[in-house]
Write a protein that holds these residues in place. Structure first.
Motif, mmCIF file in Angstrom:
data_model
loop_
_atom_site.group_PDB
_atom_site.id
_atom_site.type_symbol
_atom_site.label_atom_id
_atom_site.label_comp_id
_atom_site.label_asym_id
_atom_site.label_seq_id
_atom_site.Cartn_x
_atom_site.Cartn_y
_atom_site.Cartn_z
ATOM 1 N N MET B 1 23.519 50.069 36.018
ATOM 2 C CA MET B 1 24.259 48.962 36.652
ATOM 3 C C MET B 1 25.739 49.093 36.303
ATOM 4 N N SER B 2 26.574 48.969 37.323
ATOM 5 C CA SER B 2 28.002 49.139 37.039
ATOM 6 C C SER B 2 28.527 47.942 36.242
ATOM 7 N N PRO B 3 29.465 48.187 35.311
ATOM 8 C CA PRO B 3 29.963 47.070 34.487
ATOM 9 C C PRO B 3 30.599 45.962 35.308
ATOM 10 N N TRP B 4 31.186 46.348 36.476
ATOM 11 C CA TRP B 4 31.943 45.332 37.230
ATOM 12 C C TRP B 4 31.022 44.326 37.890
ATOM 13 N N ILE B 5 29.924 44.810 38.496
ATOM 14 C CA ILE B 5 28.986 43.875 39.139
ATOM 15 C C ILE B 5 28.366 42.967 38.088
ATOM 16 N N PHE B 6 28.032 43.559 36.909
ATOM 17 C CA PHE B 6 27.471 42.782 35.802
ATOM 18 C C PHE B 6 28.420 41.644 35.407
ATOM 19 N N THR B 7 29.719 41.999 35.172
ATOM 20 C CA THR B 7 30.704 40.988 34.779
ATOM 21 C C THR B 7 30.829 39.901 35.832
ATOM 22 N N ALA B 8 30.894 40.321 37.114
ATOM 23 C CA ALA B 8 31.099 39.337 38.179
ATOM 24 C C ALA B 8 29.912 38.390 38.271
#
Lengths: 119, 84, 176
Positions: B1-8
């Protein structure tokens, strides 16, 4: 590899403070203390999540020399500066409005502004 | 899972949490505080999503959103303080 | 005339900053963007010259002060902000608060200095600017944790609010 660790660290710090800011809004007893949690924690957390984006974009710019990554980093920096300035000023305006409306700070030990307005 | 989608997605959950305070109140100033923190989270997640989708336009929208939400918060604060 | 030049240069610089990366003139800009930047600068300079330079503070135009402002934002201010956030995080978790509104002598003579000090106070340890005395530039500050003994004092000095650095002195060197 080092870049990934840095990005995940910045994201971790940012999400930690964002979460604490929102929990503070739910937990604290009155408007002023909630504003403390909101302005400080959420601004700091957002600076760190944006710092992760800036690190990512800068590293990719130096690797690929692609101009769009430089633009991404520059615009993210501008957005962070705008966010920091406007959040502090908006918090000041909300606190002033709440005090003019007559909300007393809960559990306060002293209120000099109230004494100043009604001598 | 990409860090950006996780953060968002985490930040979207936080926005829902802040919305609890916005619904509960009890005063309108409390609701304004919750709205202000939601605005900050929206700007932060827009910047993160710009990295996720490699679209610089998202950050431009975030800058404009930050400035406009600031003006909106100032206006509501003026109204609550009885100066409008 | 001077206010028109300052406003036009500022708006043109902001436009160029936002469009950096569009072409290859001077490495960053395309010719269309440079042309539009000039048009935007002239139009905005005419429209906003009355508002933008209303404070009449020529000290803000000094580039050395801009460098000082950047250094202040990245160094002392950022460290104070980190300290403030750890403090607020502890208070969110434990729930121990002792709030109160105190009066703080700002010691700033100009509006811009007062603005910078009020914003710094809002983002740094346990304090939030609530009101301002227009005549003396004194600030009313909501503290999340009033230390014992402070609540009986008439007013505080601004430098007492910051723990690590003497931020008001640095702001005075930037803004006035």
């Amino acid at each position: 590899m080092i870049l990934n660790i840095l990005i995940w660290t910045a994201i971790g710090i940012g999400l930690f403070f964002n979460t604490l800011g929102v929990v503070g809004i739910l937990r604290f007893p009155d408007v002023y203390t909630r504003l403390h949690a909101d302005t400080k924690a959420t601004t700091f957390g957002s600076i760190f999540t944006s710092l992760a984006v800036i690190l990512y974009a800068a590293a990719h710019y130096f690797k690929t020399q692609d101009g769009q990554y430089a633009t991404l980093a520059l615009h993210a920096i501008i957005a962070v500066v705008v966010l920091a300035i406007t959040n502090a000023t908006a918090a000041h305006a909300i606190a002033r409005a709440a005090h003019r409306r007559g909300h007393k700070p809960v559990q306060a030990v002293c209120d000099r502004l109230e004494e100043h307005n009604q001598p | 899972m990409s860090p950006w989608i996780f953060t968002a997605s985490i930040m979207a959950a936080l926005m829902l949490l802040a919305m609890v305070r916005m619904v509960k109140g009890p005063t309108s100033a409390d609701r304004l505080v919750a709205l202000d923190s939601i605005n900050t989270l929206v700007v932060a997640s827009m910047i993160v999503l710009a990295a996720a989708f490699r679209q610089v336009v998202f950050v431009d929208v975030a800058i404009v959103y930050a400035l406009l939400s600031y003006v909106g918060a100032l206006f509501i604060a003026k109204y609550l303080g009885g100066e409008l | 005339m001077l206010s028109f030049v300052v406003t036009a240069l500022f708006s043109g610089a902001v436009y160029l900053l936002l469009t950096a990366g569009s072409g290859s003139i001077l490495r960053f800009w395309s010719s269309q963007e440079l042309l539009i930047a000039a048009i935007v600068a002239v139009v905005v300079g005419f429209a906003a010259r009355g508002y933008f330079t209303r404070a009449r503070q020529s000290a803000v135009l000094n580039p050395v002060r801009w460098l000082r402002a950047i250094g202040y934002a990245l160094g002392p201010f950022f460290l104070e902000m980190a300290k403030a956030n750890i403090d607020v995080a502890c208070r969110v978790i434990t729930g121990r608060i002792r709030p109160g509104i105190v009066r703080v002598k700002s010691g700033m003579k100009t509006d811009f200095g007062t603005l910078m000090l009020a914003n710094s106070i809002t983002l740094t340890p346990g304090t939030l600017t609530v009101g301002i005395d227009e005549e003396t530039n004194d600030l009313y500050v909501h503290m999340i944790n009033v230390s014992a003994g402070i609540e009986s004092r008439e007013s505080l000095e601004a430098s007492e609010l910051f723990g690590l650095f003497d931020c008001p002195a640095r702001i005075r060197r930037i803004a006035e």
